[in-house]
Structures are given as structure tokens and as C-alpha cells.
Design a protein around this motif. Structure first.
Motif, mmCIF file in Angstrom:
data_model
loop_
_atom_site.group_PDB
_atom_site.id
_atom_site.type_symbol
_atom_site.label_atom_id
_atom_site.label_comp_id
_atom_site.label_asym_id
_atom_site.label_seq_id
_atom_site.Cartn_x
_atom_site.Cartn_y
_atom_site.Cartn_z
ATOM 1 N N PHE A 143 9.886 67.456 37.355
ATOM 2 C CA PHE A 143 11.443 67.877 37.559
ATOM 3 C C PHE A 143 11.648 68.304 39.033
ATOM 4 O O PHE A 143 12.728 67.443 39.230
ATOM 5 C CB PHE A 143 11.639 69.131 36.574
ATOM 6 N N THR A 146 12.124 65.142 41.258
ATOM 7 C CA THR A 146 13.175 64.138 41.180
ATOM 8 C C THR A 146 14.202 64.595 42.428
ATOM 9 O O THR A 146 15.191 63.798 42.552
ATOM 10 C CB THR A 146 14.213 64.594 39.982
ATOM 11 N N PHE A 147 14.006 65.568 43.062
ATOM 12 C CA PHE A 147 15.169 66.032 44.111
ATOM 13 C C PHE A 147 14.387 65.614 45.510
ATOM 14 O O PHE A 147 13.173 65.935 45.674
ATOM 15 C CB PHE A 147 15.149 67.591 44.132
ATOM 16 N N PRO A 151 17.908 71.690 45.984
ATOM 17 C CA PRO A 151 19.378 71.779 45.315
ATOM 18 C C PRO A 151 19.877 73.042 45.781
ATOM 19 O O PRO A 151 19.143 74.241 45.672
ATOM 20 C CB PRO A 151 19.319 71.756 43.947
ATOM 21 N N LEU A 154 20.838 75.647 40.266
ATOM 22 C CA LEU A 154 20.210 75.145 39.250
ATOM 23 C C LEU A 154 20.567 76.004 37.997
ATOM 24 O O LEU A 154 20.717 77.015 37.953
ATOM 25 C CB LEU A 154 18.671 75.003 39.379
ATOM 26 N N ASP A 190 17.735 70.987 32.774
ATOM 27 C CA ASP A 190 18.581 71.130 33.675
ATOM 28 C C ASP A 190 19.845 71.097 33.316
ATOM 29 O O ASP A 190 20.350 69.714 32.703
ATOM 30 C CB ASP A 190 18.142 69.981 34.697
ATOM 31 N N GLN A 192 22.596 70.598 34.497
ATOM 32 C CA GLN A 192 23.732 69.890 35.144
ATOM 33 C C GLN A 192 23.191 68.278 35.054
ATOM 34 O O GLN A 192 24.158 67.272 34.585
ATOM 35 C CB GLN A 192 23.640 70.103 36.824
ATOM 36 N N SER A 193 22.240 68.011 35.247
ATOM 37 C CA SER A 193 21.597 66.635 34.999
ATOM 38 C C SER A 193 20.839 66.405 33.522
ATOM 39 O O SER A 193 21.024 65.029 33.319
ATOM 40 C CB SER A 193 20.577 66.214 35.798
ATOM 41 N N GLY A 194 20.598 67.423 33.012
ATOM 42 C CA GLY A 194 20.166 67.022 31.519
ATOM 43 C C GLY A 194 18.574 66.870 31.651
ATOM 44 O O GLY A 194 17.999 66.450 30.546
ATOM 45 N N GLY A 195 17.981 66.565 32.834
ATOM 46 C CA GLY A 195 16.722 66.444 32.953
ATOM 47 C C GLY A 195 15.724 67.511 32.327
ATOM 48 O O GLY A 195 15.914 68.723 32.379
#
Length: 230
Positions: A143, A146-147, A151, A154, A190, A192-195
Motif C-alpha cells: 500500500f 503506491t504513493f 500523502p 490518510l 484506504d 479515499q482510494s479504496g486501496g
């Protein structure tokens, strides 16, 4: 004089505009699944199976190993992703040309068959608590990867989800809320992104706040190592 017991290599049927219609009996390589090839493309980009395999030490005698941990993880994850959740499905899918392609094996080479259901079962049952914990850490690392940059914020979304059981699996309990005998795994996403951030297999009983807090502390500690200012 033609052999009355033979069959012609092709049969021709009435054509349609711009197309000829023929039938043969060769069969060729057949599959009903394109998913493994698509999943392989995604996996090569994000490196999920490679990261998970690195978290699992291979304690087998290497002289007898045909399928690496990475091969087994790839096969199992791709099968589940295509809707084949039962490990025994591997007994037929191990010869499927598309699943072979997904595992980077020659699709029509009989010697390149994937692992059987028995091999998959041994692989899954060989995992220790420490192995499972390392895999959980690897999911968090996946996870984080992926950034491109830390960020600003979160939102962690906790969700317990019913996983119905149909046999005599250990720690499968009846849950009155869902009306079934099940496991009740905890999933952390997550917001916000659903990850996916973490997945913890749990018994079917209702979770306690202390248990959720313990899992969250471990996840947050891992995330803050990478994003101390988030």
C-alpha cells in the motif's frame, strides 16, 4: 479409393459475406479464461506476488522443488481472482493454457503444468504465524509503495466481512448477525482510494474494540515509519 473410416481434416459450410466457415477436429488449445493474462500485466506493474513471496521463507528441500513460492502464490491468487476459490480447482486449471501464460509458462507444454491441488494445500498449511505476520506487513508495504510522495492525510476504513464456512474449519463460529457459520476477517482500506492496506483472518465471533485497536496500532506504526508527517 478413399478410406471410409477416415475423417477429412476440415469441413466446409455455407459461407457468409467476407467470411468462410470451416470446422476441423484439431481442437487446439482451449480456455474460457482471459483473466490470468490481464492479472499478470497488473502484477508485473505493482509487484504484488513478488513482494508476498519474499515474505515467505522456503523451508523445503530445494532438490525436490518444482514450483517456487512465487509460482504457487501467482497460481493461487490468479485462480481466486478469476473466481476459482477452491484449492482443488488447481487439478484441472493447472493444464489450462491461459493460466500457464499467466504464470509465464509455455501454454501447450505438458511438462510445464502448474501445481496440483495437493501441492497448493501443502503450501497453504505450511505457513506459520510468523509467516502470516510477515505477509500482513508486506500488504502494508504494498500500500505504501503506491504513493510517489507522502500523502497529506490518510483515512483508514475498518470493515469486518462475513466469510461463510461450509465444513468443519477450526474457529468457524455461528454469527447471529449474519445468520451463518463463518469467519469474520478484518479488512482495512484506504478510505479515499479504496486501496487494501491489511487483511486479518479472524474467528466468526464479534470482534472486541481492544482487538481492533491492537491491529490498528501495528498498521499505524508501519505506515508512520514511511509517512511520519501524514
Amino acid at each position: 479409393m478413399p478410406d471410409m473410416n477416415s475423417t477429412s481434416e476440415q469441413l466446409r459450410f455455407a459461407s457468409i459475406p467476407a467470411h468462410s466457415v470451416r470446422a476441423d477436429f484439431a481442437g487446439g488449445g482451449l480456455s474460457s479464461d482471459l483473466g490470468p493474462v490481464l492479472l499478470r500485466g497488473v502484477d508485473l506493474q505493482i509487484g504484488l506476488t513478488k513482494r508476498l513471496a519474499a515474505a515467505l521463507p522456503d523451508r523445503r528441500h530445494q532438490s525436490y522443488v518444482t514450483h517456487s513460492h512465487h509460482d504457487l502464490l501467482t497460481q493461487r491468487i490468479y485462480q481466486i481472482g478469476c473466481g476459482y476459490e477452491d484449492g482443488n480447482d488447481a487439478n484441472s486449471l493447472r493444464h489450462d493454457p491461459m493460466f500457464k501464460l499467466g504464470a509465464a509458462r509455455s501454454p501447450f507444454d505438458a511438462a510445464a503444468a502448474l501445481a496440483s491441488g495437493a501441492t497448493i494445500s501443502r503450501f497453504e498449511h505450511a505457513a506459520s504465524r510468523q509467516d502470516i505476520y510477515r505477509v500482513s506487513e508486506a500488504l502494508v508495504e504494498q500500500f505504501v509503495a503506491t504513493f510517489a510522495s507522502p500523502p497529506k492525510s490518510l483515512i483508514l476504513d475498518l470493515d469486518h466481512s462475513e466469510d461463510a464456512c461450509y465444513g468443519q474449519q477450526p474457529l468457524a463460529f455461528y454469527n447471529h448477525h449474519y445468520g451463518s457459520t463463518c469467519y469474520l476477517p478484518l479488512m482495512i482500506f484506504d478510505g479515499q482510494s479504496g486501496g487494501l492496506i491489511a487483511a486479518v483472518l479472524r474467528p466468526g465471533r464479534r470482534p472486541f474494540g481492544e482487538e481492533n485497536a491492537m491491529i490498528m496500532r501495528r498498521v499505524l506504526k508501519r505506515i508512520r515509519q514511511h509517512f511520519p508527517d501524514t
